[in-house]
Scaffold this motif. Structure first.
Motif, PDB file in Angstrom:
ATOM      1  N   HIS A 172      67.619  12.676  85.223  1.00  0.00           N
ATOM      2  CA  HIS A 172      66.965  13.202  84.017  1.00  0.00           C
ATOM      3  C   HIS A 172      65.451  13.273  84.216  1.00  0.00           C
ATOM      4  CE1 HIS A 172      65.595  13.032  79.687  1.00  0.00           C
ATOM      5  NE2 HIS A 172      66.014  14.250  79.926  1.00  0.00           N
TER       6      HIS A 172
ATOM      7  N   HIS B 279      65.629  20.114  83.213  1.00  0.00           N
ATOM      8  CA  HIS B 279      64.744  19.679  82.134  1.00  0.00           C
ATOM      9  C   HIS B 279      63.276  19.730  82.524  1.00  0.00           C
ATOM     10  CE1 HIS B 279      67.835  17.361  79.555  1.00  0.00           C
ATOM     11  NE2 HIS B 279      68.497  18.082  80.439  1.00  0.00           N
ATOM     12  N   HIS B 280      62.931  19.218  83.684  1.00  0.00           N
ATOM     13  CA  HIS B 280      61.527  18.883  83.930  1.00  0.00           C
ATOM     14  C   HIS B 280      60.944  19.587  85.151  1.00  0.00           C
ATOM     15  CE1 HIS B 280      63.117  15.343  81.567  1.00  0.00           C
ATOM     16  NE2 HIS B 280      62.199  15.860  80.792  1.00  0.00           N
TER      17      HIS B 280
ATOM     18  N   HIS C 216      59.790  18.489  73.772  1.00  0.00           N
ATOM     19  CA  HIS C 216      58.552  18.407  74.536  1.00  0.00           C
ATOM     20  C   HIS C 216      57.458  19.235  73.882  1.00  0.00           C
ATOM     21  CE1 HIS C 216      59.257  16.432  78.467  1.00  0.00           C
ATOM     22  NE2 HIS C 216      60.527  16.682  78.200  1.00  0.00           N
TER      23      HIS C 216
ATOM     24  N   ASN D  20      62.741   9.004  80.729  1.00  0.00           N
ATOM     25  CA  ASN D  20      61.675   9.829  81.307  1.00  0.00           C
ATOM     26  C   ASN D  20      60.740   8.997  82.181  1.00  0.00           C
ATOM     27  OD1 ASN D  20      61.674  12.757  80.452  1.00  0.00           O
ATOM     28  ND2 ASN D  20      62.098  11.738  78.502  1.00  0.00           N
TER      29      ASN D  20
ATOM     30  N   HIS E 136      57.435  13.248  72.739  1.00  0.00           N
ATOM     31  CA  HIS E 136      56.605  13.499  73.922  1.00  0.00           C
ATOM     32  C   HIS E 136      55.147  13.660  73.502  1.00  0.00           C
ATOM     33  CE1 HIS E 136      59.960  14.051  76.721  1.00  0.00           C
ATOM     34  NE2 HIS E 136      60.582  14.672  75.736  1.00  0.00           N
TER      35      HIS E 136
ATOM     36  N   HIS F 179      63.725  22.555  77.039  1.00  0.00           N
ATOM     37  CA  HIS F 179      63.259  21.164  77.123  1.00  0.00           C
ATOM     38  C   HIS F 179      61.775  21.069  77.412  1.00  0.00           C
ATOM     39  CE1 HIS F 179      66.979  18.819  76.963  1.00  0.00           C
ATOM     40  NE2 HIS F 179      67.530  19.833  77.596  1.00  0.00           N
TER      41      HIS F 179
ATOM     42  N   HIS G  68      61.385   7.483  74.488  1.00  0.00           N
ATOM     43  CA  HIS G  68      61.848   8.702  75.176  1.00  0.00           C
ATOM     44  C   HIS G  68      60.803   9.186  76.194  1.00  0.00           C
ATOM     45  CE1 HIS G  68      64.062  12.316  75.915  1.00  0.00           C
ATOM     46  NE2 HIS G  68      63.099  13.089  75.432  1.00  0.00           N
TER      47      HIS G  68
END
Ligand code: CUK
Ligand code: CUA
Ligand code: CA
Length: 639
Positions: free
Chosen positions: A179, A130-131, A434, A242, A383, A495, A327
């Protein structure tokens, strides 16, 4: 041809339908009590009007043939498991970096070098990243590493940006599903902060199968970024979604959507407020130094308790109530605010970081006193990203919009002033998760480009069957008004992405012979008395056969490998070519063996010669006019 006989073009479904509200009536939104989400629809734009609007943008997304992009974009590959490198603003895909997947072009997951990096988790063939985040020094991207999470198998990987290959991977112990992931920004990226999402029983050995009673928790994790080893873990109440870090190096914060500790959808939405949990990195480090920590069975990582006990705070954490199932958690580039995005609340909560010292010192009766604004932005805020000029850009999942808002004005409104903090709402296609502005996670946020990562593309592209691409849209934010300039289809499911200026990333063109990436392989060759840069040798060691060869376009150094059925064969190839871009490959037919060997690289692969007979191998990276002739044979004698 009359209209009646004209073939129906399924690609061109009418665009005059409301294209924003299509999710409004689904179970997703009604379950969230937001069935009216589609109600806000504005004028519907046609394909032509989107194209016309794009032409008005100040910055052109067009990059002419031969020109280079101004920014690097690093895209998560979602549950496909890789990282993708894009040029911005062209949105051209430049490279794919396999990480949590298997890649037949480079041999990631097949070669010995990649398997060593993946360790025990090489047995998994799936991932869910995801990140992606770039390492920092003093709040600026230093271009050294990119880190990314794997939610599917609870891993964190590091990519070296000089070679754009994954060079480290760890499985985080004692938690399930990494996550949220962000990096310490100041003084430098010493820690990778990563959230364990799911609450599990402890010990999770089957003695307790109920997540709602007994000892149970998830943890906030810190990984030493240089060593890629666990640094510490902090038990928390609720779960973790997050995270982000501040610009003093002292604090990190994370959202929690399941303060209820529930196991079902209804339960997780019961509370009107969940929370942001703030971690005091200084206090955590001090406790570890003083030996005030525990360890859990099976791993030596220091574990601290950040849960409340009988309503009393731990020295390591504070819980700030915010609405509802928040989130995204984003730090503004001026270092002033943590912003938590409300998801099931139309608001975002703006936390003033300078008040956190006071919060930990017990200055405030109500932890919500650190919140300095809670603007209502629209439905489903997920986001927020920033332009460095005082504006936030927040995705509204349910409204299918990006809203540009003035952070200072929102604070004034929270203090009772009559002021409009919303500057613009732009329709995006569709349902954004995002969004990410250029250099936004650093002090250098330059407010030029904004990428919005939409979860649904619906009717924006030629049809590809039931599975549609996602749609990552490029928006020019350099002017007063946001202008959509490009639709970029992407595969399952990015994402998140990060944009760095091209001057911040410094890749090399040709491998250095002493690169640690293949140092273990070089050490093995040395034990065998082999000079990789010169020798072409086959060494038999019991039923192990080690083949060392060079490659230089268009020939392998060894073209016949004799062995016996059942032998374990390791082929190590060193590419002697010094010319940029002359990559060779090694593919052994019918054996599932394939790998890349770029200029001056050494790569190796081990397989069992289980089939008697002649088996051709060939170079599978086009390297020369005689590339097809770059071949050899494995000659397997029957056992
Ligand atoms: S998460 Cu996917 S849209 Cu994993 Cu950062 Cu928010
Ligand atoms: Cu070597 Cu193709
Ligand atoms: Ca909740």
């Amino acid at each position: 041809m009359s209209d009646k006989n004209k073939p129906q073009d399924s690609q061109d479904a009418p665009v005059s339908l409301s294209r924003r509200g299509f999710l409004g009536a689904t179970a997703i939104t009604s379950a969230a009590g937001l069935a009216g989400a589609a109600g806000l629809s504005s004028a519907v734009m046609t394909r032509e009007s989107w194209a016309a609007a794009a032409k008005e943008a100040r910055n052109s997304a067009h990059v002419a043939p031969g020109e280079l992009d101004e920014y690097y974009g690093f895209w998560s590959g979602g549950h496909q498991g890789e990282v993708r490198v894009l040029g911005i603003p062209s949105m051209r895909e430049l490279m794919r970096i396999p990480v949590f997947n298997t890649d037949s072009a480079t041999g990631w997951g097949i070669t010995n070098e990649s398997k060593r990096i993946m360790g025990d988790s090489a047995k998994f063939h799936n991932g869910d990243c995801h990140h992606p985040h770039i390492s920092m020094t003093d709040g600026r991207y230093d271009g050294k590493y990119l880190f990314i999470n794997d939610k599917a198998n609870t891993r964190i990987a590091r990519i070296r940006l000089d070679i754009m290959k994954c060079d480290k991977m760890i499985t985080v112990p004692n938690v399930q599903a990494i996550h949220g992931l962000r990096l310490q920004k100041v003084p430098h990226t010493k820690y990778v902060f990563a959230n364990g999402e799911f609450i599990i029983p402890h010990p999770n050995d089957g003695t307790n199968l109920d997540v709602t009673s007994g000892e149970r928790y998830t943890m906030f994790n810190a990984v030493d970024a240089e060593k890629m080893e666990m640094a510490f873990q902090v038990m928390v109440d609720g779960n973790l979604d997050n995270t982000d870090a501040d610009y003093t190096g002292k604090y990190a914060a994370a959202t929690c959507y399941n303060s209820e500790g529930a196991v079902d959808l209804g339960g997780m939405m019961r509370n009107e407020r969940d929370w942001v949990v703030v971690f005091n990195v200084e206090a955590i480090e001090a406790a570890i130094k003083a030996g005030k920590f525990v360890t859990l069975p099976g791993h030596p990582v220091p574990v601290l308790d950040g849960r409340k006990k009988d309503g009393k705070d731990s020295p390591f954490t504070r819980y700030i109530p915010v609405p509802k199932n928040p989130h995204g958690l984003n730090t503004s580039p001026d270092g002033k605010y943590f912003i938590a995005n409300g998801k099931l609340s139309p608001t975002v909560s703006v936390i003033e970081i300078s008040r956190l010292d006071g919060l930990f010192a017990g200055k405030y009766q109500d932890p919500r006193e650190v919140i300095v604004a809670e603007p209502e932005l629209g439905l489903g805020p997920l986001h927020t990203t920033f332009d460095g000029r005082g504006n936030g850009y927040t995705t509204l999942f349910l409204d299918s919009q990006v809203v540009k808002w003035d952070i200072d004005a929102a604070i004034r409104a929270y203090n009772g002033e009559k002021v409009n903090y919303i500057k613009q709402k732009l329709d995006v296609q569709y349902q954004p998760g995002h969004n990410h502005a250029s250099l936004t996670e650093s002090r250098d946020a330059d407010g030029k480009w904004l990428v919005v990562l939409c979860k649904f593309s619906k009717d924006r592209f030629l049809l590809t069957g039931p599975l549609h691409p996602e749609n990552d849209q490029l928006i020019d934010i350099s002017g007063e008004e946001m202008k959509l300039v490009h639709d970029g289809p992407t595969y399952a499911e990015p994402h998140d992405c990060i944009l760095a200026h091209r001057s911040q990333i410094k890749p090399i063109k040709i491998w250095k012979r002493d690169d640690p990436y293949f140092a273990d392989t070089v050490a093995m060759a040395k034990k065998d008395g082999v000079k990789l840069e010169e020798d072409n040798k086959i060494i038999r060691d019991g039923n192990k056969v080690r083949v060392y060869m060079t490659s230089m376009a268009p020939a392998f150094g060894i073209t016949e490998i004799p062995c016996k059925q059942g032998d374990e064969v390791t082929v190590t190839i060193t590419n002697l070519d010094m010319i940029e871009d002359v990559t060779h490959g090694f593919c052994l037919v019918n054996h599932g063996v394939s790998m890349e060997i770029s200029p001056q690289q050494t790569s190796s692969v081990t397989f069992i010669a289980d089939k008697p007979g002649v088996h051709w191998y060939y170079c599978n990276w086009f390297c020369h006019a005689l590339h097809m002739e770059m071949v050899g044979r494995l000659l397997v004698e029957p056992a």
